[in-house]
Structure formats: structure tokens, C-alpha cells
Design an enzyme around this catalytic site. Sequence first.
Site, PDB file in Angstrom:
ATOM      1  N   ASP A   1      21.342  44.001 -20.654  1.00 21.01           N
ATOM      2  CA  ASP A   1      21.789  42.607 -20.472  1.00 21.01           C
ATOM      3  C   ASP A   1      21.265  41.732 -21.610  1.00 21.01           C
ATOM      4  O   ASP A   1      21.968  40.860 -22.112  1.00 21.01           O
ATOM      5  CB  ASP A   1      21.293  42.056 -19.125  1.00 21.01           C
ATOM      6  CG  ASP A   1      21.802  42.895 -17.968  1.00 21.01           C
ATOM      7  OD1 ASP A   1      22.920  43.433 -18.069  1.00 21.01           O
ATOM      8  OD2 ASP A   1      21.078  43.030 -16.954  1.00 21.01           O
TER       9      ASP A   1
ATOM     10  N   THR B   1      14.459  47.610 -17.338  1.00 22.66           N
ATOM     11  CA  THR B   1      15.478  46.925 -16.532  1.00 22.66           C
ATOM     12  C   THR B   1      15.912  45.641 -17.257  1.00 22.66           C
ATOM     13  O   THR B   1      15.074  44.825 -17.629  1.00 22.66           O
ATOM     14  CB  THR B   1      14.913  46.539 -15.140  1.00 22.66           C
ATOM     15  OG1 THR B   1      14.243  47.657 -14.578  1.00 22.66           O
ATOM     16  CG2 THR B   1      16.012  46.068 -14.210  1.00 22.66           C
TER      17      THR B   1
ATOM     18  N   LYS C   1      22.041  52.591 -27.513  1.00 23.51           N
ATOM     19  CA  LYS C   1      21.422  53.927 -27.377  1.00 23.51           C
ATOM     20  C   LYS C   1      19.917  53.847 -27.120  1.00 23.51           C
ATOM     21  O   LYS C   1      19.167  54.714 -27.560  1.00 23.51           O
ATOM     22  CB  LYS C   1      21.719  54.728 -28.656  1.00 23.51           C
ATOM     23  CG  LYS C   1      23.221  54.808 -28.964  1.00 23.51           C
ATOM     24  CD  LYS C   1      23.565  55.773 -30.067  1.00 23.51           C
ATOM     25  CE  LYS C   1      23.032  55.325 -31.395  1.00 23.51           C
ATOM     26  NZ  LYS C   1      23.547  56.148 -32.511  1.00 23.51           N
TER      27      LYS C   1
ATOM     28  N   SER D   1      12.600  42.155 -24.371  1.00 28.45           N
ATOM     29  CA  SER D   1      12.787  42.100 -22.908  1.00 28.45           C
ATOM     30  C   SER D   1      12.087  43.265 -22.196  1.00 28.45           C
ATOM     31  O   SER D   1      11.762  43.163 -21.019  1.00 28.45           O
ATOM     32  CB  SER D   1      14.272  42.100 -22.558  1.00 28.45           C
ATOM     33  OG  SER D   1      14.789  43.412 -22.659  1.00 28.45           O
TER      34      SER D   1
HETATM   35  O1  RIB Z   1      20.978  45.408 -15.627  1.00 27.33           O
HETATM   36  C1  RIB Z   1      19.920  45.222 -14.735  1.00 27.33           C
HETATM   37  C2  RIB Z   1      20.432  44.685 -13.435  1.00 27.33           C
HETATM   38  O2  RIB Z   1      21.228  45.653 -12.819  1.00 27.33           O
HETATM   39  C3  RIB Z   1      19.350  44.352 -12.433  1.00 27.33           C
HETATM   40  O3  RIB Z   1      18.845  43.056 -12.567  1.00 27.33           O
HETATM   41  C4  RIB Z   1      20.042  44.608 -11.115  1.00 27.33           C
HETATM   42  O4  RIB Z   1      20.314  43.447 -10.388  1.00 27.33           O
HETATM   43  C5  RIB Z   1      21.308  45.372 -11.457  1.00 27.33           C
HETATM   44  O5  RIB Z   1      22.397  44.597 -11.291  1.00 27.33           O
END
Ligand code: RIB
Length: 292
Positions: free
Chosen positions: A240, A236, A209, A270
Site C-alpha cells: 500500500d 503489512t 518484488k 513503512s
Molecule cells: O495491505 C495490508 C492490508 O491488507 C491490511 O491493513 C489489512 O486490512 C488488509 O486489507
Amino acid sequence: MGQAPKITIVGSINMDLVTITDQLPKMGETILGQQFQMNPGGKGANQAVASARLGATVQMIGCVGEDMFGKEMLQHLKSEGVDVSHVEQVADQTGTASIIVSNKDNNIIVVPGANNYVTASFVEAKRDAIATSDILIVQLEIPLEGVQKAVEIAKENGVTVILNPAPICDLPADLLMNVDYITPNEHEFTHVTFEGIRAELMEKVILTKGSEGVSYFQDGKELNIPAYTVDVVDTTGAGDSFNAGFAVALGKGLPLEAACQFGNAVAALSTTKLGAQTGMPTDAEVQAFINN
Ligand code: RIB
């Protein structure tokens, strides 16, 4: 914590084409932005790099094109300590992500290109690599049949599966039933179909969230782990980073709550630098951050 887990990521590898702008153009309008960068990205590759920086033994399964970006991405992943012996170069363009960063937020258009070659038969050929892992992480920037095959192989071999359902699409119930954890953000969560499997599925959900932290669900109750407060530059790759941190912590034997907390710390760090992978921390950096 326990030993370094062996983590396999089946997923996308992109070159991120990033434009930084303080305003967004309307359709048909041209404006001047502030900065442009090309950064390694792709949800799969981001999760691989983040996991490797945290000390896991990481192998990536995916495809890049026979182009300049493909070569660069392979070299980059190797330099981060990711095993790329199961990444193939195919006669197509490497995946790209056109990213607009504006006011600390972003929007992204991915053109999958070579990522589309990660089909069920491609993944089947990598069966042994998946079967001998501790943890499999998958996302949805490759064909769904490739994801399904990877999860099926993992399930058959007792490998823990984390499905990061991004970008969200309709997901078959048998796929959801075969994963151990599903890590949607709030937008993705509203798209997951729970029909007939809600009770079983909710216990697998780790809901991210953003600045509100992360929730998991036990006995019908939502339990929240608050986010860390940092000076955000670019979000961004935060998702991940969370997935990688969560996976590494689980792989080292941490309980669910502590794994979420560790994932939160990795995600927070990050976001303090521009670019998906730039701010992804090492294990020592995360430990120092948590202790402070
Ligand atoms: O989660 C971020 C990613 O989403 C970026 O690096 C981009 O490539 C997209 O895939």
C-alpha cells in the site's frame, strides 16, 4: 517536484486485528502469542493515509459499518487529513482483517463487511469526485463491479488510474485495458491473464518484488529498481505504501523510474514499524531517507 496532486481512493477500510507470535498454530492446536494490537487498516484506507502523509490532497470513497470500528476509522482518516465526505456508514459490520505477524512476515484473513456496499451504483453516485481527480487508485477488497465503475468514470474523464490487484481475482480484459498502471506483487502477477493483450498490458505492469525491489517493462525488457535496505519489523502495508508513493510521485510529474524509486523508499520506511500505517512516512522523512 510539482504541486500536490488530488488523489481519490476507491477501496476498503478495515480494522486490523493483529496477533504477534513467534510460531504458528497447527489446525486444531492452541498456542500462546506474544502481543495483540488493533490498528487502522484496509488496503484502500492505508493507501489514502500514506498519500496524505506524503502531501497529496486525498479523498476516500468507501463504506464503514454503523459500529464502534466504523466511528473510529472515520475519525482516524479525518485526523490524517483524508477527506471522508464520500465514506458512508451502512448497517453492517466494518471490515476486519485478522492478521498474524510471525518472523517479520504475515498472513491475513479479511472479512469485508461494509466494504461489500461499494457497488457500481454506490460508485456512480460519486462520479463527480472521481472525475475531478488527478489520480484514481483502486484495489480488490471491494466488489469488482465497484472497481470497474470507478475505472470507467476515471477513463472517461482523463484521470490516471492505478490498479493494485490485491487480493487477486480473475480480472476482465476491458478493466485491464482501461487502467494506466497495474501494480501486482509476484504472486498476483502469475494470476493476471494476459491472453491477447500481453504486449499492451506489460507496459502497464509495475511488478513489486519485496526485498528485490520493483520492475517495469519497456520494449519487452524488464528494468529493475532495487529496494532500499532497512531493518524490517513488519511488512503489512508495504504494498500500500509503494502504491501511494508511486501515485504521489507520478502526480507531481516525476518520470516512471523516479516514481518507482520514490515508492520503494516509502515502502521500505513503512516496514520499520509494527502495523500497516504506523511506519508510513511523511514527504520530509522520505526525502531525508533518500538523501542519506
Ligand atoms: O495491505 C495490508 C492490508 O491488507 C491490511 O491493513 C489489512 O486490512 C488488509 O486489507
